[in-house]
Design an enzyme around this catalytic site. Structure first.
Site, mmCIF file in Angstrom:
data_model
loop_
_atom_site.group_PDB
_atom_site.id
_atom_site.type_symbol
_atom_site.label_atom_id
_atom_site.label_comp_id
_atom_site.label_asym_id
_atom_site.label_seq_id
_atom_site.Cartn_x
_atom_site.Cartn_y
_atom_site.Cartn_z
ATOM 1 N N CYS A 76 -28.006 -3.245 -39.160
ATOM 2 C CA CYS A 76 -26.948 -2.019 -39.397
ATOM 3 C C CYS A 76 -26.313 -1.671 -38.239
ATOM 4 O O CYS A 76 -25.204 -1.519 -38.153
ATOM 5 C CB CYS A 76 -27.563 -0.836 -40.061
ATOM 6 S SG CYS A 76 -26.730 0.539 -40.000
ATOM 7 N N CYS A 81 -23.309 -2.421 -40.585
ATOM 8 C CA CYS A 81 -22.686 -1.310 -40.872
ATOM 9 C C CYS A 81 -21.854 -0.788 -39.784
ATOM 10 O O CYS A 81 -20.426 -0.386 -39.722
ATOM 11 C CB CYS A 81 -23.320 0.048 -41.453
ATOM 12 S SG CYS A 81 -24.851 -0.589 -42.223
ATOM 13 N N LYS A 84 -19.218 -3.157 -38.419
ATOM 14 C CA LYS A 84 -18.215 -3.341 -39.543
ATOM 15 C C LYS A 84 -17.431 -2.252 -39.755
ATOM 16 O O LYS A 84 -16.009 -2.473 -39.820
ATOM 17 C CB LYS A 84 -18.962 -3.843 -40.827
ATOM 18 C CG LYS A 84 -18.395 -3.622 -42.130
ATOM 19 C CD LYS A 84 -18.378 -2.437 -42.623
ATOM 20 C CE LYS A 84 -19.470 -1.732 -43.388
ATOM 21 N NZ LYS A 84 -20.347 -2.240 -44.277
ATOM 22 N N TYR A 218 -19.792 -8.475 -50.441
ATOM 23 C CA TYR A 218 -18.791 -7.218 -49.849
ATOM 24 C C TYR A 218 -18.687 -7.500 -48.258
ATOM 25 O O TYR A 218 -17.738 -7.415 -47.825
ATOM 26 C CB TYR A 218 -19.488 -5.826 -50.151
ATOM 27 C CG TYR A 218 -20.835 -5.665 -49.414
ATOM 28 C CD1 TYR A 218 -20.747 -5.103 -48.019
ATOM 29 C CD2 TYR A 218 -22.093 -6.016 -49.868
ATOM 30 C CE1 TYR A 218 -22.073 -4.616 -47.345
ATOM 31 C CE2 TYR A 218 -23.193 -5.702 -49.171
ATOM 32 C CZ TYR A 218 -23.204 -5.045 -47.975
ATOM 33 O OH TYR A 218 -24.318 -4.850 -47.219
ATOM 34 N N GLU A 222 -15.027 -7.388 -46.868
ATOM 35 C CA GLU A 222 -15.033 -6.529 -45.690
ATOM 36 C C GLU A 222 -14.555 -6.960 -44.459
ATOM 37 O O GLU A 222 -13.544 -6.589 -43.718
ATOM 38 C CB GLU A 222 -16.319 -5.636 -45.370
ATOM 39 C CG GLU A 222 -16.653 -4.680 -46.453
ATOM 40 C CD GLU A 222 -17.994 -4.130 -46.306
ATOM 41 O OE1 GLU A 222 -18.249 -2.762 -46.811
ATOM 42 O OE2 GLU A 222 -18.658 -4.222 -45.568
ATOM 43 N N HIS A 487 -7.113 21.510 -53.226
ATOM 44 C CA HIS A 487 -5.887 20.743 -53.290
ATOM 45 C C HIS A 487 -5.302 20.691 -51.824
ATOM 46 O O HIS A 487 -5.495 21.552 -50.922
ATOM 47 C CB HIS A 487 -5.092 21.682 -54.045
ATOM 48 C CG HIS A 487 -3.749 21.129 -54.562
ATOM 49 N ND1 HIS A 487 -3.655 19.707 -55.097
ATOM 50 C CD2 HIS A 487 -2.544 21.579 -54.238
ATOM 51 C CE1 HIS A 487 -2.176 19.546 -55.096
ATOM 52 N NE2 HIS A 487 -1.569 20.620 -54.735
ATOM 53 N N GLU A 492 -9.962 15.546 -55.580
ATOM 54 C CA GLU A 492 -9.886 16.467 -56.750
ATOM 55 C C GLU A 492 -9.506 15.741 -57.992
ATOM 56 O O GLU A 492 -9.415 16.457 -59.049
ATOM 57 C CB GLU A 492 -8.693 17.644 -56.229
ATOM 58 C CG GLU A 492 -7.493 16.929 -56.174
ATOM 59 C CD GLU A 492 -6.290 18.047 -56.141
ATOM 60 O OE1 GLU A 492 -6.330 19.074 -56.549
ATOM 61 O OE2 GLU A 492 -5.332 17.643 -55.221
#
Lengths: 512, 567
Positions: A76, A81, A84, A218, A222, A487, A492
């Site tokens: 990681c 992660c 990346k 992935y 990625e 908002h 939302e």
């Protein structure tokens, strides 16, 4: 040196005898020994140390076939992660530079990207994390060995230093957390010799140039995404479907967006060989299974992202009887992360059937330490684990994919609410939002409990995290509808989902 | 009509003429929900359920029936209204309600009219949020964030010319173009839904009747069975010499035809801090003049952190001062203004020169000039706000109100929309769901965004007592900020739990990038009653900011270290 001294008696007999001998001779050196200093291993070790236990961590990075290696912290931090997402951020900033001009910032052309500046910055940060992990181990009084460990008997680990020096360490309980490494397609000529993997990409000193990324995982998408984003000519070659295991409608939107973003795709193609040309370029030959033709092109870099294999082979697991899945090579564990040998446990990517995610490894490691030393009985809950794919347009999800939901409950019993939306920031920037999409998979009957939530758009990870919690709390569709939106945000729109797929109505969100 | 029978005891029992067979059918079907009693007849007046024989009798004796009928003006003009519903105010709430009502085949009219600001700024259909609120505000905030992105991008390997300038006009034009498209979209949507729209000022002249005056002064009268007031609010002025002549408000800022230059922002509301934040982010010299505390009503611990961050990012704060006079030194776009201000704690007078003075000291409800006295709608005389019951009904039963003009309710677009939709569904579709004003999430788009849901720390202490709440908190450093190595330990996460209730999360606060996106899902989880234990059991998404909430372990009580280190 105590370990060395102890070694002969360890060898006296079989596992059972050993334990007896150890019981007679007193305790092992350590209460807990963790093999593998990645996210899961470190979390487990540090947590155990909190309970005042004597803990050691072994970590050793076997250099990649191209010779890349790194510091403490595991995949990681070093080759996953962290680098990346930072490189993904570099790519996002490239889009921000374009957006900024629509927002009144005068940036004169040309705008260029320099790989080495980015790579240096990312690598420096990763190194600071390596250092941070070492300091943390020290602070928490966890002994750290930069050695490669393998089982010599059920309670003894044989360690080898880089220089080839041998050490033996004994422990009451042992946790295996050695993770996985990228797979090479060994049957393809030139693959190992000329190809790199994600283990190398983040540590390249110079730009990879025109790149072919092979695979549809992935990791593949990625990496191809951020390489495209920083301006490189990037091609993804995939044999079948993208993001296997993920919701397929979402997956195709992800790749569709990447295509419009500039990533090239070679679909239904299988590489057959990689050769080095005199120009130093790599010539790749592949089979186009759709057309039945052989095609070829040259690249500066070929990266394999065809899957990861568990790092179990060198652990000598057979000696102590830790069972692995013969197909995957992963370690078989029960709900308490125990292997077939009761005092040996495993967490993280190396365990069979678990999600390969840092936060699950950390949580599993911590909970394991608490059960072992902290009188806890809490088990790790692997359900509803949220995750995010950091492709140019991010994809976050939690719970079941639509396919899984249909399979589990039948299409008549699920309701899918969905919407295409446009992030406010895209309007002024004149960005295309064709693939900004979300869907919520619910049970159709009674309370309409939410089974899965899928979101494609900017900041997908930030959006999904809270909803993952809601789903953990058993959120229903009506509860979500009672939640008032914030908002103007993208999130939302999730609280406003009202078009069912079944209705066939237009799901495009218009206006405020 | 047969299913609803007149009660023989009461001689006059009018039943709403609009209660058609189908609605009656719905009511009958909904009988078990509506009435727990099973005895018949079921009596409805004005679609309001009264009850069985006995209850009707009781209501009659108490004069309630009579009142209900009279107040609805039913006796005077029972059948001849022009519309079923007239909505005064075409903002988020009003439009949502109007469109919803049209769905149920009601005859609906929307009156919308923008009174120009003292400087003459005016805008189209859609109300505050779209024209002079959330939308342009967030877009300009985005422009400022992109300014930060430009700086960050160099650290991530991007190269371009050293000097990058911001062009106010280019931004404003893009923003206004987008708003123009929204205005147009609203008009089209109203037309498609067959809602009558008039760009005219609506005011009550007598029961069930409004006068609509258009830009050219032409007046028309319209009647309706029901009315919905959704006129919203407008920025307040100081009432000092020079304020209306020389100062601008947020109503002017987003379409200002020139760069405001060196700006003084007066006020400490979220509007003040958001505007000050993006102006500074665009490279302008910005000063905020604050009378007392920042972001009144919000968590003060967070409010102060926002202030500190803004100060560190070059925004000047003049605290405990109020302007007493604004004079023009030089005309121009922008011109030069002299502001004289007085200390709120002493006699000290200070002067300052600015190109623009932006007032953001609060907003006033637009309720005093719409003839409410003519129909007897009560307002809070002090604030101008309208008190309503939990069904958004004013003291005059046929007149309803939603949005920013409501007393003790939240001034937020999504709240107004939700309230409007649900009201209409109750009025015309037999629904019973009321708008839930509890645990409404919100986000302040200051340079460091702030998302919140539920109690602030001080209000939680006040309500539950300090010993009964546990506050978990942590600073965090977004991964994206590490490479440009900026603002470490500025972002902050805090949750407030009720110890007596299984550590249920009653307050959620996050200070950091994309705070709105982060907060939304947690707000949904709070709605589902999330506890600290559930939070701990949720797996994080790595590496994102929101994951910090799944690993909060330090309580404020403990005084433990909350500075973040490592993964």
């Amino acid at each position: 040196m105590a370990a060395l001294w102890r070694r002969p008696e360890r060898l006296l007999g079989a596992a059972g005898l050993c334990r007896t001998a150890r019981a007679l001779s007193g305790k092992s050196e350590y209460d807990l020994l963790v093999i593998g200093g990645g996210s899961g291993g470190l979390a487990c070790a540090e947590e155990a140390a909190q309970f005042g236990r004597k803990v050691a961590v072994l970590d050793y990075v076997e250099p990649s076939p191209q010779g890349t290696k790194w510091g403490l912290g595991g995949t990681c931090v070093n080759v996953g992660c962290i680098p990346k997402k930072l490189m993904h951020q570099a790519a996002l900033l490239g889009s921000a530079l374009k957006d900024a001009q629509h927002y009144g910032w005068n940036i004169s052309q040309p705008v260029q990207h320099t790989w080495s500046v980015m790579a240096q910055a990312v690598q420096n940060y990763v190194k600071s994390l390596n250092w941070g992990h070492r300091v943390q181990l020290q602070d928490k009084k966890v002994k750290y060995f930069n050695i490669k460990g393998s089982f010599s008997d059920p309670h003894t680990i044989r360690g080898l230093t880089k220089a080839g020096k041998e050490t033996f360490i004994t422990a009451e309980k042992i946790v295996i957390a050695t993770g996985g490494r990228p797979k090479y397609p060994m049957h393809i000529a030139g693959a190992l010799e000329y190809g790199i993997t994600s283990d190398d990409l983040f540590w390249l000193k110079e730009s990879p140039g025109k790149t072919l990324v092979v695979g549809a995982s992935y990791v593949s998408l990625e990496c191809a995404g951020f390489l495209t984003g920083i301006g490189l000519d990037t091609t993804v070659m995939m044999r079948s479907i993208p993001l296997r295991g993920f919701d397929q409608q979402m997956s195709s939107l992800v790749t569709e967006h990447m295509e419009s973003y500039g990533t090239k795709f070679l679909k239904k193609c299988i590489p057959t060989k990689v050769e080095k040309l005199e120009s130093n370029k790599l010539q790749v030959t592949w089979q186009n299974t759709d057309l039945g033709t052989e095609e070829t092109d040259s690249f500066d870099t070929v990266m394999w992202a065809v899957g990861r294999v568990p790092d179990t082979k060198t652990l000598n697991l057979e000696t102590v009887g830790v069972k692995t899945n013969s197909e995957t090579g992963k370690i078989v564990v029960d709900a308490s992360e125990a292997t077939s040998v009761p005092h040996i446990y495993a967490v993280g990517d190396i365990t069979e059937g678990r999600p390969e995610l840092t936060p699950t490894a950390i949580a599993a490691g911590k909970l394991l330490a608490r059960r072992l030393f902290g009188q806890s009985s809490e088990l790790m809950d692997y359900d509803n684990v949220p995750t995010t794919v950091f492709t140019p347009l991010e994809y976050g999800c939690v719970g079941l994919s639509e396919e899984e939901a249909v399979q589990c409950y039948g299409s008549d019993n699920i309701e899918v609410y969905h919407a295409y939306y446009k992030p406010l920031e895209f309007t002024v920037a004149e960005r295309d939002a064709t693939q900004c999409y979300m869907k919520m998979v619910c049970l159709r009957e009674r309370e309409q409990r939410i089974l899965g939530l899928h979101f494609i758009g900017p900041n997908a990870g930030e959006v999904i995290q809270g909803f993952a919690l809601g789903i953990k709390c058993g959120a229903t569709y009506p509860q979500l509808m009672k939640t008032i939106g914030i908002h103007p945000t993208c999130a939302e729109e999730i609280t406003k989902l009202h078009i069912t797929k079944r209705s066939g109505l237009d799901a495009t969100v218009t206006g405020c | 009509m047969r299913i609803i029978q007149s009660c023989s005891v009461i001689q006059v029992l009018l039943i709403s003429p609009s209660l058609k067979e189908e609605n009656a059918q719905k009511l009958q079907e909904g009988t078990c929900e509506l009435a727990t009693e099973t005895s018949q007849p079921l009596v409805f007046v004005q679609e309001k359920h009264i009850g069985d024989h006995e209850k009707t009798l009781k209501a009659h004796k108490e004069g309630k029936l009579q009142k209900l009928l009279e107040m609805n003006g039913h006796m005077q003009v029972p059948h001849s209204y022009d519309f079923d519903l007239i909505v005064i105010g075409g903002g988020s709430g009003g439009l949502a309600a109007a469109k919803e009502a049209a769905k149920y085949d009601k005859k609906v009219m929307v009156l919308d009219f923008v009174t120009p600001t003292p400087l003459g700024t005016s805008w189209g259909l859609g109300g505050t949020c779209v024209n002079v609120g959330c939308i342009p505000k967030k877009l300009m905030h985005q422009a400022a964030l992109l300014g930060q992105a430009l700086q960050d991008s160099r650290k991530f390997g991007w190269q371009f010319t050293e000097e990058v300038k911001h062009n106010w006009m280019a931004m404003t034009e893009s923003v206004q173009n987008y708003i123009g498209s929204l205005n147009w979209g609203y008009r089209v949507a109203l037309r498609e839904k067959k809602v009558t729209y008039e760009n005219a000022y609506g005011e009550f002249v007598r029961p069930h009747t409004v006068k609509a005056t258009n830009k050219r002064g032409i007046e028309k009268l319209y009647t309706a069975k029901r009315f919905l007031i959704a006129t919203g609010e407008r920025p307040r002025y100081l009432g000092i010499p020079g304020d209306k002549e020389y100062c601008i408000s947020s109503d002017d800022l987003f379409s200002l035809p020139y760069c405001p230059g060196k700006t003084l922002v007066v006020g400490a509301s979220y509007v003040a801090l958001e505007c000050a934040g993006f102006l500074a982010g665009l490279g302008l010299d910005v000063t905020v003049m604050v009378r007392s505390i920042l972001l009144r009503g919000f968590d003060q611990d967070i409010a102060n952190k926002i202030g500190e961050y803004m100060e560190e990012h070059g925004i000047n704060f003049i605290k405990q001062f109020v302007p007493i006079k604004v004079e023009q030194i030089e005309e121009g776009t922008p011109g030069r203004l002299k502001v004289t201000a007085q200390s709120t704690v002493g006699d000290q007078i200070i002067e300052g020169e600015y190109n623009t003075v932006l007032l953001a000291i609060g907003r006033d409800a637009c309720t005093r000039k719409i003839g409410l006295d003519k129909v007897g709608v009560k307002i809070n005389e002090k604030t101008g706000k309208i008190p309503v019951n939990d069904e958004e009904q004013t003291n005059v039963p046929y007149i309803y109100a939603i949005g920013d003009i409501l007393q003790d309710k939240l001034e937020l677009t999504p709240v107004a929309i939700q309230a409007g939709r649900l009201l209409v569904q109750r009025l015309y579709a037999g629904a019973t769901i009321k708008c839930d004003y509890v645990n409404v999430p919100t986000t302040v788009f200051t340079p460091l965004e702030y998302g919140a849901c539920g109690y602030s720390e001080e209000s939680a202490v006040e309500k539950f007592g300090e010993e009964n709440i546990e506050v978990y908190h942590s600073y965090f450093w977004p991964l994206e900020w590490t490479v440009p190595s900026r603002d470490n330990n500025k972002c902050y996460a805090k949750i407030i739990c009720n110890i007596q209730d299984n550590e249920r999360v009653i307050g959620f606060h996050v200070l950091g990038p994309n705070a709105g996106e982060v907060t939304q899902g947690f707000a949904a989880a709070i709605k589902c009653g999330m506890t600290k234990a559930q939070l701990d059991n949720t797996i994080g998404i790595h590496p994102v900011c929101a994951e910090i909430f799944t690993t909060l372990s330090v309580t404020k009580r403990s005084g433990g270290n909350t500075l973040q280190a490592g993964c």
